[in-house]
Design a protein around this motif. Structure first.
Motif, PDB file in Angstrom:
ATOM      1  N   ASP A 137     -15.327  55.462 -12.927  1.00  0.00           N
ATOM      2  CA  ASP A 137     -14.513  55.666 -11.728  1.00  0.00           C
ATOM      3  C   ASP A 137     -13.034  55.783 -12.083  1.00  0.00           C
ATOM      4  O   ASP A 137     -12.590  55.327 -13.137  1.00  0.00           O
ATOM      5  N   LYS A 138     -12.278  56.383 -11.175  1.00  0.00           N
ATOM      6  CA  LYS A 138     -10.835  56.386 -11.336  1.00  0.00           C
ATOM      7  C   LYS A 138     -10.310  54.954 -11.319  1.00  0.00           C
ATOM      8  O   LYS A 138     -10.917  54.063 -10.726  1.00  0.00           O
ATOM      9  N   LEU A 139      -9.185  54.748 -11.967  1.00  0.00           N
ATOM     10  CA  LEU A 139      -8.619  53.412 -12.112  1.00  0.00           C
ATOM     11  C   LEU A 139      -7.947  52.956 -10.823  1.00  0.00           C
ATOM     12  O   LEU A 139      -7.068  53.635 -10.296  1.00  0.00           O
ATOM     13  N   ILE A 140      -8.340  51.784 -10.352  1.00  0.00           N
ATOM     14  CA  ILE A 140      -7.686  51.167  -9.200  1.00  0.00           C
ATOM     15  C   ILE A 140      -6.644  50.186  -9.715  1.00  0.00           C
ATOM     16  O   ILE A 140      -6.965  49.256 -10.456  1.00  0.00           O
ATOM     17  N   ILE A 141      -5.401  50.399  -9.335  1.00  0.00           N
ATOM     18  CA  ILE A 141      -4.314  49.499  -9.709  1.00  0.00           C
ATOM     19  C   ILE A 141      -3.940  48.639  -8.507  1.00  0.00           C
ATOM     20  O   ILE A 141      -3.688  49.149  -7.416  1.00  0.00           O
TER      21      ILE A 141
END
Length: 293
Positions: free
Chosen positions: A2-6
């Motif tokens: 998945d795309k990175l959640i910051i």
């Protein structure tokens, strides 16, 4: 992957009182601007602390935690949402359940709950008095949190300072049928106190290796020397990351970041260098399976 959640956690009032760049919690507009700038820089989740008061001594119920100012939390929540649309995650996981459930009524997307005992001791600079938080969170309380979260359509952030939190997560799954899919867990490394886990690569890998199934995991590191290395490893392993003044206000050893956005920007650059795209708030909502898309 998945795309990175910051996640950005902008308040260092308890953890790093020496940070003169951090606005006081009573400055709602100043605190909100820190979050808004962090979101603009690339953060998808705003982990907020509203106005609260930390108890100075152990209380008769065996806890020493923060007391919540409901109106102060509402004002900060509204100030952020009036100008942006991040995932709103309410922090202060050690507070008493009655006050936390009341905060759920404000409609956050997520609510932080410690799934192990809370035992924190902050004293990074001896010129300031130490600050302590202490609370036991038995499984009966965790089940009550899960029930309340379901009723309010709030997703719990399962805070894990030790692997005992994983056992508790499995318990509420089996006993109450809660958190079976996409349980959002944050692994805390280097946070001082009796639930300390060392901020090392081996410790992070150990925790990831022992996570229960069907978890989305996030990492918080309270160690200026090791934070960037460990968060980079988390990104490579497929996890998500948390930065900000609460965890580590230093952009480099001994150098305070002038704002939270600088820390988010550095995390974005690290992610780009590792070939991982960063999630927008809308994309993060889909990844997390939030009620409000």
């Amino acid at each position: 992957m998945d795309k990175l959640i910051i996640t950005v956690a902008c308040d260092s009032r308890t953890s790093y009182p020496i940070n003169h760049y951090c606005p006081p919690q009573e400055d709602i507009e100043g605190v909100a601007q820190q979050y808004l700038d962090g979101i603009k820089a690339g953060a998808a989740i705003a982990h907020i602390h509203g106005i609260r008061t930390l108890e100075e001594t152990m209380q008769p119920d065996g806890r020493q935690v923060s007391r919540m100012n409901q109106e102060g939390w509402k004002r900060l929540n509204d100030a952020i949402l009036s100008r942006s649309e991040p995932v709103m995650q309410f922090g202060v996981a050690s507070a008493r359940i009655e006050e936390k459930v009341k905060l759920m009524g404000l409609g956050p997307d997520m609510m932080a709950v410690a799934f192990n005992a809370h035992d924190e001791y902050f004293n990074p600079d001896p010129q300031f008095p130490p600050k302590r938080m202490m609370a036991i969170h038995p499984v009966e309380e965790l089940l009550a949190y899960c029930k309340a979260a379901d009723e309010h359509k709030v997703k719990l952030e399962v805070e894990c300072f030790t692997t005992g939190a994983f056992w508790n997560l499995e318990f509420v799954r089996k006993k109450g049928g809660y958190l079976k899919e996409k349980a959002y867990t944050t692994l805390f490394l280097g946070w001082p106190g009796g639930t300390w886990t060392p901020p090392t690569e081996k410790a992070l890998i150990y925790m990831v290796d022992h996570l229960p199934k069907n978890c989305i995991w996030n990492v918080s590191v309270m160690d200026p020397q090791k934070q960037w290395d460990l968060l980079s490893l988390a990104i490579s392993l497929g996890g998500h990351v948390r930065v900000g003044y609460e965890d580590n206000p230093y952009i480099a050893p001994g150098e305070l970041a002038k704002n939270n956005a600088v820390l988010v920007e550095r995390m974005v650059k690290i992610a780009q260098g590792l070939g991982r795209d960063v999630a927008t708030p809308k994309e993060a909502r889909k990844i997390l399976g939030l009620a409000r898309q």
